[in-house]
Design a protein around this motif. Structure first.
Motif, PDB file in Angstrom:
ATOM      1  N   MET A 116       0.809  -1.217   0.000  1.00 62.21           N
ATOM      2  CA  MET A 116       0.000   0.000   0.000  1.00 62.21           C
ATOM      3  C   MET A 116       0.844   1.271   0.000  1.00 62.21           C
ATOM      4  SD  MET A 116      -3.210  -0.918  -0.003  1.00 62.21           S
ATOM      5  CE  MET A 116      -4.121   0.473   0.663  1.00 62.21           C
ATOM      6  N   VAL A 117       2.157   1.143  -0.095  1.00 61.44           N
ATOM      7  CA  VAL A 117       3.027   2.322  -0.086  1.00 61.44           C
ATOM      8  C   VAL A 117       3.216   2.813  -1.520  1.00 61.44           C
ATOM      9  CG1 VAL A 117       5.290   3.245   0.516  1.00 61.44           C
ATOM     10  CG2 VAL A 117       4.233   1.482   1.958  1.00 61.44           C
ATOM     11  N   PRO A 118       2.721   4.002  -1.852  1.00 60.09           N
ATOM     12  CA  PRO A 118       2.840   4.503  -3.230  1.00 60.09           C
ATOM     13  C   PRO A 118       4.285   4.826  -3.585  1.00 60.09           C
ATOM     14  CG  PRO A 118       1.988   6.224  -1.790  1.00 60.09           C
ATOM     15  CD  PRO A 118       2.043   4.972  -0.966  1.00 60.09           C
ATOM     16  N   GLN A 119       4.715   4.388  -4.754  1.00 56.22           N
ATOM     17  CA  GLN A 119       6.086   4.639  -5.207  1.00 56.22           C
ATOM     18  C   GLN A 119       6.118   5.946  -6.005  1.00 56.22           C
ATOM     19  OE1 GLN A 119       8.523   2.353  -4.069  1.00 56.22           O
ATOM     20  NE2 GLN A 119       6.675   1.805  -2.936  1.00 56.22           N
ATOM     21  N   THR A 120       5.979   7.050  -5.287  1.00 57.01           N
ATOM     22  CA  THR A 120       5.871   8.358  -5.945  1.00 57.01           C
ATOM     23  C   THR A 120       7.046   9.279  -5.638  1.00 57.01           C
ATOM     24  OG1 THR A 120       4.527   9.136  -4.067  1.00 57.01           O
ATOM     25  CG2 THR A 120       3.344   8.266  -5.982  1.00 57.01           C
ATOM     26  N   ASP A 121       8.105   8.740  -5.054  1.00 59.25           N
ATOM     27  CA  ASP A 121       9.259   9.573  -4.699  1.00 59.25           C
ATOM     28  C   ASP A 121       9.955  10.161  -5.920  1.00 59.25           C
ATOM     29  OD1 ASP A 121       8.778   9.058  -2.071  1.00 59.25           O
ATOM     30  OD2 ASP A 121      10.248   7.439  -1.900  1.00 59.25           O
ATOM     31  N   ILE A 122       9.774   9.533  -7.080  1.00 59.95           N
ATOM     32  CA  ILE A 122      10.449  10.005  -8.292  1.00 59.95           C
ATOM     33  C   ILE A 122       9.826  11.298  -8.824  1.00 59.95           C
ATOM     34  CG2 ILE A 122      11.135   7.684  -8.985  1.00 59.95           C
ATOM     35  CD1 ILE A 122       8.817   7.716 -10.990  1.00 59.95           C
ATOM     36  N   LEU A 123       8.638  11.643  -8.329  1.00 57.31           N
ATOM     37  CA  LEU A 123       7.939  12.819  -8.848  1.00 57.31           C
ATOM     38  C   LEU A 123       8.494  14.103  -8.234  1.00 57.31           C
ATOM     39  CD1 LEU A 123       4.269  11.484  -8.698  1.00 57.31           C
ATOM     40  CD2 LEU A 123       5.807  11.546 -10.668  1.00 57.31           C
ATOM     41  N   PRO A 124       8.468  15.201  -8.982  1.00 58.46           N
ATOM     42  CA  PRO A 124       8.964  16.481  -8.449  1.00 58.46           C
ATOM     43  C   PRO A 124       8.039  17.024  -7.364  1.00 58.46           C
ATOM     44  CG  PRO A 124       7.914  16.806 -10.579  1.00 58.46           C
ATOM     45  CD  PRO A 124       8.004  15.319 -10.382  1.00 58.46           C
ATOM     46  N   ASP A 125       8.568  17.912  -6.542  1.00 62.66           N
ATOM     47  CA  ASP A 125       7.787  18.491  -5.442  1.00 62.66           C
ATOM     48  C   ASP A 125       6.636  19.353  -5.934  1.00 62.66           C
ATOM     49  OD1 ASP A 125       9.455  17.247  -3.644  1.00 62.66           O
ATOM     50  OD2 ASP A 125      10.772  18.989  -3.401  1.00 62.66           O
ATOM     51  N   THR A 126       6.681  19.758  -7.198  1.00 69.48           N
ATOM     52  CA  THR A 126       5.602  20.581  -7.746  1.00 69.48           C
ATOM     53  C   THR A 126       4.306  19.794  -7.910  1.00 69.48           C
ATOM     54  OG1 THR A 126       6.618  20.133  -9.904  1.00 69.48           O
ATOM     55  CG2 THR A 126       7.013  22.300  -8.937  1.00 69.48           C
ATOM     56  N   ILE A 127       4.395  18.469  -7.823  1.00 70.93           N
ATOM     57  CA  ILE A 127       3.191  17.633  -7.836  1.00 70.93           C
ATOM     58  C   ILE A 127       2.833  17.318  -6.392  1.00 70.93           C
ATOM     59  CG2 ILE A 127       2.219  15.404  -8.502  1.00 70.93           C
ATOM     60  CD1 ILE A 127       3.878  15.456 -10.993  1.00 70.93           C
ATOM     61  N   SER A 128       1.712  17.847  -5.936  1.00 72.83           N
ATOM     62  CA  SER A 128       1.320  17.720  -4.529  1.00 72.83           C
ATOM     63  C   SER A 128       0.935  16.290  -4.172  1.00 72.83           C
ATOM     64  CB  SER A 128       0.139  18.652  -4.227  1.00 72.83           C
ATOM     65  OG  SER A 128       0.503  19.998  -4.420  1.00 72.83           O
ATOM     66  N   LYS A 129       1.374  15.876  -2.979  1.00 71.84           N
ATOM     67  CA  LYS A 129       1.042  14.558  -2.448  1.00 71.84           C
ATOM     68  C   LYS A 129       0.565  14.711  -1.013  1.00 71.84           C
ATOM     69  CE  LYS A 129       5.121  13.688  -3.887  1.00 71.84           C
ATOM     70  NZ  LYS A 129       6.472  13.213  -4.169  1.00 71.84           N
ATOM     71  N   ASP A 130      -0.202  13.732  -0.539  1.00 73.69           N
ATOM     72  CA  ASP A 130      -0.642  13.800   0.850  1.00 73.69           C
ATOM     73  C   ASP A 130       0.463  13.273   1.763  1.00 73.69           C
ATOM     74  OD1 ASP A 130      -0.722  11.021   0.783  1.00 73.69           O
ATOM     75  OD2 ASP A 130      -2.905  10.891   0.700  1.00 73.69           O
ATOM     76  N   VAL A 131       0.188  13.201   3.054  1.00 70.18           N
ATOM     77  CA  VAL A 131       1.218  12.815   4.021  1.00 70.18           C
ATOM     78  C   VAL A 131       1.700  11.383   3.822  1.00 70.18           C
ATOM     79  CG1 VAL A 131       0.464  14.460   5.770  1.00 70.18           C
ATOM     80  CG2 VAL A 131      -0.582  12.190   5.692  1.00 70.18           C
ATOM     81  N   HIS A 132       0.908  10.573   3.118  1.00 71.62           N
ATOM     82  CA  HIS A 132       1.281   9.176   2.883  1.00 71.62           C
ATOM     83  C   HIS A 132       1.967   8.977   1.531  1.00 71.62           C
ATOM     84  CE1 HIS A 132      -1.011   8.186   6.440  1.00 71.62           C
ATOM     85  NE2 HIS A 132      -2.085   8.756   5.927  1.00 71.62           N
ATOM     86  N   GLY A 133       2.067  10.044   0.749  1.00 68.30           N
ATOM     87  CA  GLY A 133       2.739   9.944  -0.539  1.00 68.30           C
ATOM     88  C   GLY A 133       1.816   9.745  -1.723  1.00 68.30           C
ATOM     89  N   TYR A 134       0.502   9.698  -1.481  1.00 68.45           N
ATOM     90  CA  TYR A 134      -0.442   9.540  -2.587  1.00 68.45           C
ATOM     91  C   TYR A 134      -0.604  10.875  -3.321  1.00 68.45           C
ATOM     92  CZ  TYR A 134      -1.738   5.042  -0.574  1.00 68.45           C
ATOM     93  OH  TYR A 134      -1.705   3.754  -0.099  1.00 68.45           O
ATOM     94  N   ILE A 135      -0.721  10.811  -4.641  1.00 67.43           N
ATOM     95  CA  ILE A 135      -0.815  12.015  -5.467  1.00 67.43           C
ATOM     96  C   ILE A 135      -2.204  12.638  -5.332  1.00 67.43           C
ATOM     97  CG2 ILE A 135      -0.629  12.933  -7.805  1.00 67.43           C
ATOM     98  CD1 ILE A 135       1.077  10.441  -8.468  1.00 67.43           C
ATOM     99  N   LYS A 136      -2.241  13.929  -5.061  1.00 68.85           N
ATOM    100  CA  LYS A 136      -3.511  14.637  -4.958  1.00 68.85           C
ATOM    101  C   LYS A 136      -4.019  14.985  -6.359  1.00 68.85           C
ATOM    102  CE  LYS A 136      -2.636  16.800  -0.452  1.00 68.85           C
ATOM    103  NZ  LYS A 136      -2.555  18.098   0.272  1.00 68.85           N
ATOM    104  N   VAL A 137      -5.262  14.632  -6.634  1.00 70.28           N
ATOM    105  CA  VAL A 137      -5.873  14.949  -7.925  1.00 70.28           C
ATOM    106  C   VAL A 137      -7.248  15.560  -7.695  1.00 70.28           C
ATOM    107  CG1 VAL A 137      -4.652  13.156  -9.216  1.00 70.28           C
ATOM    108  CG2 VAL A 137      -6.825  12.607  -8.118  1.00 70.28           C
ATOM    109  N   ASP A 138      -7.715  16.320  -8.700  1.00 65.31           N
ATOM    110  CA  ASP A 138      -9.070  16.862  -8.618  1.00 65.31           C
ATOM    111  C   ASP A 138     -10.029  15.913  -9.333  1.00 65.31           C
ATOM    112  OD1 ASP A 138      -8.748  17.268 -11.342  1.00 65.31           O
ATOM    113  OD2 ASP A 138      -8.479  19.436 -11.180  1.00 65.31           O
ATOM    114  N   ARG A 139     -11.257  16.340  -9.537  1.00 63.00           N
ATOM    115  CA  ARG A 139     -12.255  15.448 -10.137  1.00 63.00           C
ATOM    116  C   ARG A 139     -11.975  15.153 -11.608  1.00 63.00           C
ATOM    117  NH1 ARG A 139     -16.736  18.162 -12.576  1.00 63.00           N
ATOM    118  NH2 ARG A 139     -16.463  20.425 -12.658  1.00 63.00           N
ATOM    119  N   HIS A 140     -11.038  15.905 -12.201  1.00 64.39           N
ATOM    120  CA  HIS A 140     -10.635  15.641 -13.584  1.00 64.39           C
ATOM    121  C   HIS A 140      -9.365  14.796 -13.648  1.00 64.39           C
ATOM    122  CE1 HIS A 140     -13.634  18.530 -14.930  1.00 64.39           C
ATOM    123  NE2 HIS A 140     -13.143  19.413 -14.086  1.00 64.39           N
TER     124      HIS A 140
END
Length: 240
Positions: free
Chosen positions: A79-103
């Protein structure tokens, strides 16, 4: 799975008692009589013809393999998202999941995310497929709007007007032709349905359901809220 199966065998690559989950779930799993853990092991092969009949598991310490009868296989990869490779400009929550809107759009313009790596409340194949369909349409619209905006900015000799409206706002729909007639002598008018085309609408921080952005020689001159009483007088002055 124990709600539907009479027995569940779990191949766990860790030592006995160590599970990749929170402590509450670990205790519940260890106390479940329907679950048989095969410790220090990984799945080596899935066996059968038209359906699964067994699996082969390999002990990671000794290399020994054993065959376990089975009629189905469910792979759990964590359940640990492998999102460390993404730049800081892409917002993530405290657990590392990528924040997205309804689109399915991320905080970086033009970047979309779907599936288990996003901050979705449900992580299943059906939800990932649905998110993918939403993202596909969103990307198509983004590319279309980006091309439209680039065309407006590139027009350094003419004047362009982008009129934002909602098809659900009857008063603005009824006034479209009238406002377009006021603008047409001086501007080439582009219509943006804000329920599906939102890129420029959000970039200009517009909140009104009926507005127009006026560009001259590729530069933004002004944004007029067409829901205000003084809107048409402003457009009349612009036309002069």
């Amino acid at each position: 799975l124990t709600k539907y199966a009479s027995k569940v065998a779990g191949a766990v690559m860790h030592e006995e008692g160590v599970l990749d989950c929170n402590e509450v779930d670990r205790r519940e799993a260890m106390a479940n009589d329907k679950i048989e853990f095969i410790w220090n092991s990984t799945l080596s092969s899935i066996n059968g013809g038209d359906s699964v009949t067994s699996v082969t598991v390999r002990n990671v310490l000794t290399g020994a393999e054993e065959q376990v009868d089975a009629t189905g296989v469910f792979s759990f990869v964590g359940m640990v998202p492998q999102t460390d490779i993404l730049p800081d400009t892409i917002s993530k929550d405290v657990h590392g999941y990528i924040k997205v809107d309804r689109h399915q759009a991320t905080s970086m313009a033009g970047v979309y995310a779907v599936g288990d790596c996003t901050d979705t409340p449900l992580r299943q194949v059906v939800t990932a497929a649905g998110n993918g369909a939403v993202a596909e349409v969103s990307v198509e619209r983004y590319l279309k709007e980006t091309a439209q905006l680039e065309k407006i900015m590139a027009d350094t000799k003419g004047n362009e007007a982008v009129m934002f409206y909602s098809p659900y706002d009857e008063s603005s729909v009824d006034r479209l032709e009238h406002v377009e007639a006021l603008l047409t002598p001086r501007y080439k008018v582009n219509l943006d349905d804000i329920t599906s085309q939102t890129l420029l609408y959000h970039q200009l921080n517009i909140s009104s359901s009926f507005a127009v952005a006026l560009y001259e020689q590729g530069h933004l001159k002004q944004v007029v809220d067409l829901n205000q009483d003084s809107a048409e007088s402003k457009l009349s002055l612009v036309r002069q």
